[in-house]
Design a protein around this motif. Sequence first.
Motif, short mmCIF file in Angstrom:
data_model
loop_
_atom_site.label_atom_id
_atom_site.label_comp_id
_atom_site.label_asym_id
_atom_site.label_seq_id
_atom_site.Cartn_x
_atom_site.Cartn_y
_atom_site.Cartn_z
N LEU A 136 23.17 -15.66 31.30
CA LEU A 136 23.59 -15.72 32.68
C LEU A 136 23.13 -14.49 33.45
CD1 LEU A 136 25.28 -17.78 34.14
CD2 LEU A 136 27.29 -16.41 33.68
N LEU A 137 23.34 -13.34 32.85
CA LEU A 137 22.97 -12.09 33.51
C LEU A 137 21.49 -12.02 33.79
CD1 LEU A 137 25.01 -9.32 31.71
CD2 LEU A 137 25.20 -10.05 34.06
N ALA A 138 20.68 -12.54 32.85
CA ALA A 138 19.24 -12.40 32.97
C ALA A 138 18.68 -13.24 34.11
CB ALA A 138 18.59 -12.78 31.65
N GLY A 139 19.39 -14.29 34.53
CA GLY A 139 18.87 -14.99 35.70
C GLY A 139 18.91 -16.50 35.63
N LEU A 140 19.82 -17.04 34.90
CA LEU A 140 19.94 -18.49 34.84
C LEU A 140 20.82 -18.98 35.97
CD1 LEU A 140 19.23 -20.96 33.00
CD2 LEU A 140 21.52 -20.70 32.10
N THR A 169 17.09 -4.35 31.85
CA THR A 169 15.70 -4.33 32.30
C THR A 169 14.83 -5.04 31.28
OG1 THR A 169 15.35 -2.23 31.17
CG2 THR A 169 15.85 -2.12 33.53
N GLY A 170 13.69 -5.55 31.70
CA GLY A 170 12.75 -6.13 30.75
C GLY A 170 11.88 -7.18 31.38
N PRO A 171 10.96 -7.76 30.57
CA PRO A 171 10.09 -8.82 31.08
C PRO A 171 10.91 -10.02 31.50
CG PRO A 171 9.36 -8.04 28.92
CD PRO A 171 10.70 -7.46 29.16
N PHE A 172 10.51 -10.69 32.56
CA PHE A 172 11.20 -11.91 32.99
C PHE A 172 10.26 -13.08 32.78
CE2 PHE A 172 12.86 -14.77 36.41
CZ PHE A 172 13.99 -15.13 35.72
N LEU A 173 9.61 -13.54 33.81
CA LEU A 173 8.72 -14.69 33.68
C LEU A 173 7.34 -14.31 34.20
CD1 LEU A 173 10.60 -17.88 34.86
CD2 LEU A 173 9.92 -17.25 32.53
N ASN A 174 6.32 -14.98 33.68
CA ASN A 174 4.95 -14.75 34.12
C ASN A 174 4.67 -13.25 34.16
OD1 ASN A 174 4.79 -17.53 34.39
ND2 ASN A 174 5.70 -17.42 36.42
N ASP A 175 4.29 -12.72 35.31
CA ASP A 175 3.97 -11.30 35.36
C ASP A 175 5.12 -10.47 35.89
OD1 ASP A 175 1.44 -11.85 34.43
OD2 ASP A 175 0.65 -12.19 36.44
N TRP A 176 6.26 -11.07 36.08
CA TRP A 176 7.37 -10.33 36.67
C TRP A 176 8.22 -9.64 35.61
CZ3 TRP A 176 7.99 -9.75 41.88
CH2 TRP A 176 7.23 -10.60 42.71
N THR A 177 8.67 -8.44 35.95
CA THR A 177 9.69 -7.80 35.12
C THR A 177 10.92 -7.60 36.01
OG1 THR A 177 8.87 -5.59 35.64
CG2 THR A 177 8.05 -6.61 33.63
N ARG A 178 12.08 -7.50 35.36
CA ARG A 178 13.33 -7.59 36.12
C ARG A 178 14.26 -6.42 35.83
NH1 ARG A 178 16.24 -13.25 37.21
NH2 ARG A 178 14.66 -13.13 38.83
N HIS A 194 17.01 -14.51 21.91
CA HIS A 194 16.83 -13.46 22.92
C HIS A 194 15.36 -13.32 23.33
CE1 HIS A 194 21.01 -12.49 21.98
NE2 HIS A 194 20.64 -12.68 20.73
N GLY A 195 14.98 -12.14 23.86
CA GLY A 195 13.60 -11.89 24.30
C GLY A 195 13.55 -11.42 25.74
N GLY A 196 12.53 -10.63 26.03
CA GLY A 196 12.34 -10.13 27.39
C GLY A 196 13.51 -9.28 27.86
N ASP A 243 7.46 -11.63 23.58
CA ASP A 243 8.70 -11.00 24.00
C ASP A 243 9.01 -11.39 25.45
OD1 ASP A 243 10.97 -9.46 23.98
OD2 ASP A 243 9.90 -7.60 24.48
N VAL A 244 9.38 -12.64 25.68
CA VAL A 244 9.71 -13.11 27.02
C VAL A 244 11.12 -13.68 27.04
CG1 VAL A 244 7.36 -13.63 27.72
CG2 VAL A 244 8.68 -15.38 26.54
N PHE A 245 11.68 -13.73 28.24
CA PHE A 245 13.01 -14.30 28.41
C PHE A 245 12.90 -15.82 28.51
CE2 PHE A 245 16.20 -15.89 31.48
CZ PHE A 245 17.33 -15.70 30.70
N VAL A 246 13.62 -16.52 27.67
CA VAL A 246 13.70 -17.99 27.74
C VAL A 246 15.19 -18.35 27.80
CG1 VAL A 246 13.09 -20.18 26.65
CG2 VAL A 246 11.63 -18.18 26.31
N PRO A 247 15.65 -18.99 28.89
CA PRO A 247 17.07 -19.33 28.97
C PRO A 247 17.47 -20.29 27.85
CG PRO A 247 15.95 -19.75 31.06
CD PRO A 247 14.89 -19.44 30.06
N LEU A 248 18.75 -20.25 27.49
CA LEU A 248 19.25 -21.08 26.39
C LEU A 248 18.95 -22.56 26.64
CD1 LEU A 248 22.68 -19.31 25.80
CD2 LEU A 248 20.59 -19.10 24.44
N GLU A 249 19.19 -22.99 27.87
CA GLU A 249 18.98 -24.40 28.20
C GLU A 249 17.52 -24.80 28.01
OE1 GLU A 249 19.80 -27.32 32.04
OE2 GLU A 249 19.95 -25.16 32.22
#
Length: 416
Positions: A299-303, A104-113, A193-195, A237-243
Amino acid sequence: MSNVRIFAVVLVGLLALSHPVAATDGGGSGDSLSALARPDLERSEIIDIGDNLQMTLALSQPVPWRIFTLDDPARLVVDFNAVDWSGQDMQAILFSDYVSEVLTGPFLNDWTRLVLRLSRPMALETAALVTGAEDGGATLKVQMRTVDHETFAASAIAPPGAVIAGAPVTDLPPPRARQRGGRPLVVVLDPGHGGIDPGADAEGVIEAHVMLRFAKDLRGVLEETGRFRVVLTRESDVFVPLEERVTVARMARADVFLSLHADALAEGRASGATVYTLSQEASDEASRVLAERHDRADLLAGLDLSDQDDVIAGVLMDMARRNTTPRADRLAGKLVAGLAERTGDLHKRPRLRAGFSVLKAPDIPSALIELGFLSSAHDRARLTDPQWRHLAAMGIRDGLLQWAREDAAEAELLRQ
Ligand SMILES: [Zn+2]
């Protein structure tokens, strides 16, 4: 909150019912609905009922939401706009053999996942947000049933904007000409990491948080010299994909890319700083596992990992990398020396190699610094000590300055 809005949220649930495998968008950016909801885990559970998986998630209020499945690996994803997941132990409500992991955690913009990693293919049967409780709360009820993998693969489609695709390579600016000492170096710092992907978590110390703080401190130490311009891949504290992190470096036309980590190792014996560079062949088993784990979390987080294997691009990348690899090796050597000088002891093998995806920019000398391992009490104490972190930042600064001088001198030689 208006009744109309509540009705809209319920309707989303009904839509999901009538199209059980379709990606469903929780709809509008409702103002009163955008406030953060809190989960109530006392009244929540993830359980198995025969071949079915059932999730009940109580929330303090209704919020816009969407639900879908993703393949490779099989996951159920629920996005909320938004739920505050901080401080929640989701393992406490997990009583299912069909779910191997909850994120669980912040994803992008105002969304949490919320991500449930599924141990077998499962299709969404029903999903509804039930509202109208006297306390203003809402309950998300989700049912899934086991299906064969083909059925699952056909249904696992993300709605637009729910997975992150990297910027097309053609949109990237050309790399900066190799530095010759005449201008400040552009250094991209990448707090790991993050989010939704917090990284290692030991005794309440979270890798994503510690590394963000360290990156910001290090930026100050580097910019103070007047020799560096620093860009961070994430400022919060946001999710940023590796790519995407590599793309940030290429957009910034970085001279150097440093990814900052403090992972945990299962055996718990590893301690001390380590500097990694990219290699297909990992130095040892622990390094290989570490690199793989980072890809897996991503991958799990949503890439969306639609493989873009382009043979010609591959050849060009290999050529660029041939020039970059020795420069990255020297960079790593200088970082090890700088850190050793300022902080004293390092890992028993401070200079390692592994296939970290975040180091794959072919034309930017890149290194990944494991500043310490959160699995080690000794390292944890150092990583949470601002004074020690300042010493480490100075060590990295020294290493970069030394490297920049030698790298510029070599560029001059090559020009003749
Ligand atoms: Zn990490």
